[in-house]
Write an enzyme that holds these catalytic residues in place. Structure first.
Site, PDB file in Angstrom:
ATOM      1  N   GLU A 176      -9.364  -5.487   2.673  1.00 15.86           N
ATOM      2  CA  GLU A 176      -9.361  -4.737   3.981  1.00 15.86           C
ATOM      3  C   GLU A 176      -9.652  -3.411   3.769  1.00 15.86           C
ATOM      4  OE1 GLU A 176      -5.358  -4.802   5.186  1.00 15.86           O
ATOM      5  OE2 GLU A 176      -4.473  -3.458   3.756  1.00 15.86           O
TER       6      GLU A 176
ATOM      7  N   ASP B 261      -3.777   5.476   6.182  1.00 11.94           N
ATOM      8  CA  ASP B 261      -5.052   4.940   6.753  1.00 11.94           C
ATOM      9  C   ASP B 261      -5.912   6.035   7.108  1.00 11.94           C
ATOM     10  OD1 ASP B 261      -3.891   2.360   6.397  1.00 11.94           O
ATOM     11  OD2 ASP B 261      -3.110   2.433   8.362  1.00 11.94           O
TER      12      ASP B 261
HETATM   13  O1  FUB Z   1      -1.585   0.521   8.923  1.00 13.22           O
HETATM   14  C1  FUB Z   1      -1.615  -0.951   9.124  1.00 13.22           C
HETATM   15  C2  FUB Z   1      -2.717  -1.464   8.198  1.00 13.22           C
HETATM   16  O2  FUB Z   1      -2.140  -1.443   6.762  1.00 13.22           O
HETATM   17  C3  FUB Z   1      -3.914  -1.182   8.212  1.00 13.22           C
HETATM   18  O3  FUB Z   1      -4.886  -1.670   9.141  1.00 13.22           O
HETATM   19  C4  FUB Z   1      -4.247  -1.682   6.705  1.00 13.22           C
HETATM   20  O4  FUB Z   1      -5.793  -1.315   6.066  1.00 13.22           O
HETATM   21  C5  FUB Z   1      -3.180  -1.372   5.959  1.00 13.22           C
HETATM   22  O5  FUB Z   1      -3.327  -0.051   5.498  1.00 13.22           O
END
Ligand code: FUB
Length: 327
Positions: free
Chosen positions: A226, A19
């Site tokens: 997301e 991320d």
């Molecule tokens: O790293 C945890 C979660 O996985 C992140 O918040 C999302 O974007 C995905 O990458």
């Protein structure tokens, strides 16, 4: 700790990272990643396998050929309101202060977004006693616009709980829209001048197709899942994000940071591992994509590594699709 850095290769290998949110601060690229832990977890749709406890900040030298791990910048134990799961963070600079925005589950298991402040881009950061009032879900991305307004974009489906916030209150059993209904959009709120609260309730961003119709929830190649990111190029606002189940990074453009945005295309094709998450930053007249995959762990979804690659535009402003595994 400093080690060599190369495009398309794990930036660090002594720990798992994911991320990556990249910004230029004090003349260098700083990267704010999640810190994946080296533990075995069964993968599920709730994201229980992403059970992270702290953040480290990385930076690249001016030639982008060496990366430094600046060590722990914030730990779960020091955040009064947070119970578990420090997920994707981001950072911003204002008021002579660096702010780290981060999601975590509160004591009731509900994802909220917190903020911590420090005097160096590398941290350490001191958290506020509570989360940002009115914040929810995951994946905050801070964007300081040219007029000095700062917007916080956020939201993620499934483990990120975005579908449980339709109507403004948390409903644990709520499901997302039907496949033929408009998809849920990311949320955006302008931050107050002290960067610690929202100026107004977060609003939903709409993402439209080329005919001006909302992207539908069943359109998994294009709908928002997301990991929002905002950048500006040639006067237009570019909202980029992960499509989740189809594992792409895609983008849409608008004349306003609040949208509506028109879908344009794919920035990054699927990587090794389930999640894909990115940021885009300009450094010395070139643009770079930061992303992650699970190559360092041989494919474990919750043991990822951050990487970078140059990002190029066509003359009409279209972003050229990047292959994470070129030649
Ligand atoms: O790293 C945890 C979660 O996985 C992140 O918040 C999302 O974007 C995905 O990458």
């Amino acid at each position: 700790m400093t080690r060599p850095a190369k495009p398309h290769e794990p930036l660090v290998t002594h720990m798992y990272t994911a991320d990556p949110s990249a910004h230029v601060f004090e003349g260098k690229i700083y990267i704010y990643p999640s810190h994946d832990l080296d533990h075995a977890r069964e993968s599920n749709d709730n994201g229980d396998q992403y059970d992270m406890e702290d953040y480290h900040v990385l930076s690249l030298d001016e030639s982008l050929s060496a990366v430094t791990d600046h060590g722990e910048a914030l730990h779960l134990r020091d955040i009064p309101w947070a119970k578990q799961q420090l997920w994707a963070p981001d950072a911003a600079f204002k008021n002579d202060t660096y702010y780290l925005f981060f999601p975590a589950r509160d004591q009731d298991g509900v994802f909220r977004i917190g903020v911590a402040a420090g005097k160096s881009p590398a941290g350490p950061f001191s958290p506020q006693p509570s989360y940002i009032p009115g914040s929810f879900s995951i994946d905050p991305a801070a964007f300081v616009d040219g007029d000095d307004r700062t917007y916080l974009y956020f939201g993620g489906l499934w483990g990120g709980q975005l579908e449980k916030w339709q109507g403004g209150a948390f409903r644990p059993d709520a499901e997302g829209p039907a496949a033929t209904e408009p998809a849920l959009g990311p949320r955006v709120a302008e931050l107050s001048d002290d960067m610690l609260s929202f100026k107004e309730a977060a609003r939903e961003i709409s993402i439209l197709d080329e005919d001006g119709k909302p992207i539908l929830a069943g359109d998994e190649d294009r709908r928002y899942f997301e990991g929002p990111w905002m950048h500006r190029y040639n006067g237009l606002y570019y909202l980029s994000y992960s499509t989740g189940t189809t594992h792409k990074i895609v983008y849409a453009v608008s004349e306003s940071p609040l949208g509506p945005f028109t879908f344009k295309g794919t920035i990054l094709t699927p990587v090794i591992g389930w999640t894909t998450h990115h940021s885009i930053v300009r450094f010395r007249d070139k643009w770079y994509l930061f992303y992650h995959d699970s190559s360092l762990s041989g494919g474990a979804d919750n043991k990822r590594c951050v990487k970078f690659a140059e990002l190029r535009y066509d003359e009409d402003g279209a972003i050229r699709t990047i292959d994470p595994y070129p030649g």
